[in-house]
Design a protein around this motif. Structure first.
Motif, PDB file in Angstrom:
ATOM      1  N   UNK A 103       0.885  -1.310  -0.176  1.00  0.00           N
ATOM      2  CA  UNK A 103      -0.321  -0.117  -0.338  1.00  0.00           C
ATOM      3  C   UNK A 103       1.310   1.274  -0.413  1.00  0.00           C
ATOM      4  N   UNK A 104       1.515   1.385   0.980  1.00  0.00           N
ATOM      5  CA  UNK A 104       2.631   2.178   0.396  1.00  0.00           C
ATOM      6  C   UNK A 104       3.353   2.924  -0.803  1.00  0.00           C
ATOM      7  N   UNK A 105       3.941   1.518  -1.081  1.00  0.00           N
ATOM      8  CA  UNK A 105       4.375   1.841  -2.682  1.00  0.00           C
ATOM      9  C   UNK A 105       3.639   2.587  -3.487  1.00  0.00           C
ATOM     10  N   UNK A 150       7.928   5.734 -19.384  1.00  0.00           N
ATOM     11  CA  UNK A 150       9.195   6.928 -19.300  1.00  0.00           C
ATOM     12  C   UNK A 150       8.126   7.674 -17.830  1.00  0.00           C
ATOM     13  N   UNK A 151       7.590   7.257 -18.017  1.00  0.00           N
ATOM     14  CA  UNK A 151       6.503   8.388 -16.442  1.00  0.00           C
ATOM     15  C   UNK A 151       6.417   6.742 -15.154  1.00  0.00           C
ATOM     16  N   UNK A 152       5.407   6.406 -15.898  1.00  0.00           N
ATOM     17  CA  UNK A 152       5.626   5.037 -14.827  1.00  0.00           C
ATOM     18  C   UNK A 152       7.538   4.737 -13.895  1.00  0.00           C
ATOM     19  N   UNK A 153       7.912   4.338 -14.902  1.00  0.00           N
ATOM     20  CA  UNK A 153       8.916   3.911 -14.530  1.00  0.00           C
ATOM     21  C   UNK A 153       9.300   4.505 -14.062  1.00  0.00           C
ATOM     22  N   UNK A 154       9.312   6.094 -14.553  1.00  0.00           N
ATOM     23  CA  UNK A 154      10.774   7.136 -13.314  1.00  0.00           C
ATOM     24  C   UNK A 154       9.631   6.992 -11.323  1.00  0.00           C
ATOM     25  N   UNK A 155       8.651   6.676 -11.565  1.00  0.00           N
ATOM     26  CA  UNK A 155       7.465   6.656 -10.499  1.00  0.00           C
ATOM     27  C   UNK A 155       7.961   5.287  -9.940  1.00  0.00           C
ATOM     28  N   UNK A 156       8.052   4.286 -10.278  1.00  0.00           N
ATOM     29  CA  UNK A 156       8.616   2.671  -9.249  1.00  0.00           C
ATOM     30  C   UNK A 156      10.122   3.104  -9.088  1.00  0.00           C
ATOM     31  N   UNK A 157      10.962   3.415 -10.032  1.00  0.00           N
ATOM     32  CA  UNK A 157      12.714   3.903  -9.547  1.00  0.00           C
ATOM     33  C   UNK A 157      12.168   4.193  -8.381  1.00  0.00           C
ATOM     34  N   UNK A 158      11.452   5.284  -8.182  1.00  0.00           N
ATOM     35  CA  UNK A 158      12.355   6.436  -7.769  1.00  0.00           C
ATOM     36  C   UNK A 158      11.973   5.491  -5.899  1.00  0.00           C
ATOM     37  N   UNK A 159      10.598   5.303  -6.488  1.00  0.00           N
ATOM     38  CA  UNK A 159       9.380   4.909  -5.047  1.00  0.00           C
ATOM     39  C   UNK A 159      10.402   2.715  -4.648  1.00  0.00           C
ATOM     40  N   UNK A 160      10.828   2.200  -5.508  1.00  0.00           N
ATOM     41  CA  UNK A 160      11.037   0.871  -4.574  1.00  0.00           C
ATOM     42  C   UNK A 160      11.893   1.006  -3.566  1.00  0.00           C
ATOM     43  N   UNK A 161      13.356   1.828  -3.485  1.00  0.00           N
ATOM     44  CA  UNK A 161      13.936   1.612  -2.887  1.00  0.00           C
ATOM     45  C   UNK A 161      12.845   1.441  -1.163  1.00  0.00           C
ATOM     46  N   UNK A 162      12.456   2.770  -0.719  1.00  0.00           N
ATOM     47  CA  UNK A 162      11.490   3.009   0.065  1.00  0.00           C
ATOM     48  C   UNK A 162      10.968   1.364   1.113  1.00  0.00           C
ATOM     49  N   UNK A 163      10.329   1.288   0.556  1.00  0.00           N
ATOM     50  CA  UNK A 163       9.630  -0.409   0.609  1.00  0.00           C
ATOM     51  C   UNK A 163      10.652  -1.907   1.302  1.00  0.00           C
ATOM     52  N   UNK A 164      11.767  -1.470   0.262  1.00  0.00           N
ATOM     53  CA  UNK A 164      12.457  -2.598   0.711  1.00  0.00           C
ATOM     54  C   UNK A 164      12.758  -2.583   1.936  1.00  0.00           C
ATOM     55  N   UNK A 165      13.444  -0.830   1.840  1.00  0.00           N
ATOM     56  CA  UNK A 165      14.477  -0.845   2.969  1.00  0.00           C
ATOM     57  C   UNK A 165      13.787  -0.789   4.307  1.00  0.00           C
ATOM     58  N   UNK A 166      12.244   0.010   3.761  1.00  0.00           N
ATOM     59  CA  UNK A 166      11.612  -0.601   5.506  1.00  0.00           C
ATOM     60  C   UNK A 166      10.928  -1.595   6.049  1.00  0.00           C
ATOM     61  N   UNK A 167      11.078  -2.717   4.522  1.00  0.00           N
ATOM     62  CA  UNK A 167      10.679  -4.077   5.036  1.00  0.00           C
ATOM     63  C   UNK A 167      11.753  -5.088   5.806  1.00  0.00           C
ATOM     64  N   UNK A 168      13.237  -4.692   5.450  1.00  0.00           N
ATOM     65  CA  UNK A 168      14.233  -5.277   6.254  1.00  0.00           C
ATOM     66  C   UNK A 168      14.210  -4.540   7.685  1.00  0.00           C
ATOM     67  N   UNK A 169      13.987  -3.485   8.446  1.00  0.00           N
ATOM     68  CA  UNK A 169      14.261  -3.001   8.836  1.00  0.00           C
ATOM     69  C   UNK A 169      13.122  -4.017  10.305  1.00  0.00           C
ATOM     70  N   UNK A 170      14.152  -3.629  11.975  1.00  0.00           N
ATOM     71  CA  UNK A 170      13.787  -4.477  12.847  1.00  0.00           C
ATOM     72  C   UNK A 170      12.426  -3.613  13.566  1.00  0.00           C
ATOM     73  N   UNK A 171      11.162  -4.001  14.291  1.00  0.00           N
ATOM     74  CA  UNK A 171      10.277  -3.150  14.311  1.00  0.00           C
ATOM     75  C   UNK A 171       9.899  -3.800  16.269  1.00  0.00           C
ATOM     76  N   UNK A 172       9.983  -3.052  17.233  1.00  0.00           N
ATOM     77  CA  UNK A 172       9.511  -2.972  18.054  1.00  0.00           C
ATOM     78  C   UNK A 172       9.006  -2.377  19.355  1.00  0.00           C
TER      79      UNK A 172
END
Length: 314
Positions: A103-105, A150-172
């Motif tokens: 959803x965030x992505x 190009x518009x869709x690819x730009x949106x995808x490439x700029x957005x995809x790092x955040x959920x990948x990074x957030x998905x690897x973090x520990x939560x407490x």
């Protein structure tokens, strides 16, 4: 974090969405305008797509970009509101970890896609008004498709790092999100790690993407206005400007609420949380609702085709 009572989750199985904290008693009442706006957005954008598909005379770049905008609006509103309404109506607060990241992505990607579509639409208006004889040569179907990709690819490439990074973090401590959907800042605040990279990169991307897009739109309309004011008669100027008025209205409906929501969220710490959440929801609901209405009211070709279909059905 040495507290023995702290619980760490590498990937929590679920998050709990609270809806709009502080306004729990009004959830059912708030759901009424939210649901009404969502229904209008669905009907308006699907109607727009249907009209353009059924009318060969509308198979031109301006309406192709308008269809891209309608699809983007449908994705944006649908990515959040059904879950929000399920919280308001059925107290269904759980959302899986993967669904939350998805959803965030989708939210952030399609906000970027919509901004890019506005740039493409501004370019289309620039070519149509400033280079009318070359319009069919410059904006071919192939070029329109490449711009959309190009518009869709730009949106995808700029957005995809955040959920990948957030998905690897520990939560407490908690998996409770004080929001009605998985808004990025609300999610990352639950992580037991340094979140500054997300905060700074989010700000940088927001300023860069919005800055580049708004600058591009401004440049296009600077040339457009020069061309309009150089026309010989007042009627010609008004008629030509009328072809751009719908686009200008939807641009304002998108960027102004987004800017207001961004500023209050980032810099107005004294604003109550429920105001932030309401603004965030309205930002994802109001433009998808208004865009087809604005184009329906301001564009005679769409009005005529819609009235023709309605008359034919009767």
């Amino acid at each position: 974090m040495s507290d023995s009572n702290t619980t760490y989750f590498t990937n929590p199985s679920t998050f709990i969405l609270l809806g709009i904290p502080g306004l729990e008693a009004a959830h059912v009442w708030i759901s009424i305008p939210f649901c009404a706006m969502y229904i209008i957005a669905l009907l308006g954008n699907f109607t727009l797509l249907f009209i353009v598909k059924m009318e060969p005379s509308l198979h031109v770049p301006m309406y192709y970009f308008l269809c891209m905008l309608a699809i983007t609006d449908l994705v944006l509103s649908t990515s959040t509101l059904p879950k929000t309404l399920s919280i308001f109506w059925f107290n269904s607060r759980e959302i899986s970890f993967s669904a939350c990241l998805t959803q965030m992505f989708f939210i952030h990607m399609f906000i970027g896609v919509e901004s890019g579509i506005f740039v493409a639409m501004a370019f289309d208006r620039y070519v149509a008004i400033c280079h009318p004889l070359r319009c069919s040569i410059i904006l071919t179907n192939s070029v329109v498709a490449k711009i959309g990709l190009a518009v869709v690819l730009r949106g995808f490439l700029l957005t995809i790092p955040s959920p990948i990074l957030v998905g690897q973090w520990p939560y407490c401590r908690t998996n409770i999100i004080s929001h009605s959907f998985c808004e990025q800042i609300a999610v990352v605040k639950l992580a037991c790690t340094d979140i500054s990279i997300i905060n700074y990169s989010g700000l940088l991307l927001a300023f860069l993407v919005t800055g580049v897009d708004v600058s591009s739109i401004t440049m296009s309309y600077t040339h457009i206005l020069r061309a309009i004011f150089s026309l010989p008669t007042k009627d010609a100027r008004l008629k030509t400007f009328g072809t751009c008025s719908s686009h200008l209205c939807v641009i304002l409906a998108f960027y102004i609420p987004g800017l207001f929501s961004f500023i209050t969220h980032r810099f107005s710490h004294n604003v109550p949380l429920y105001v932030h959440i309401l603004l965030a929801n309205m930002y994802l609901l109001v433009p998808p609702m208004l865009n087809p209405i604005i184009y329906g009211v301001r564009t005679k070709q769409i009005q005529n085709r819609l009235l023709g279909h309605v008359t034919h059905l009767n």
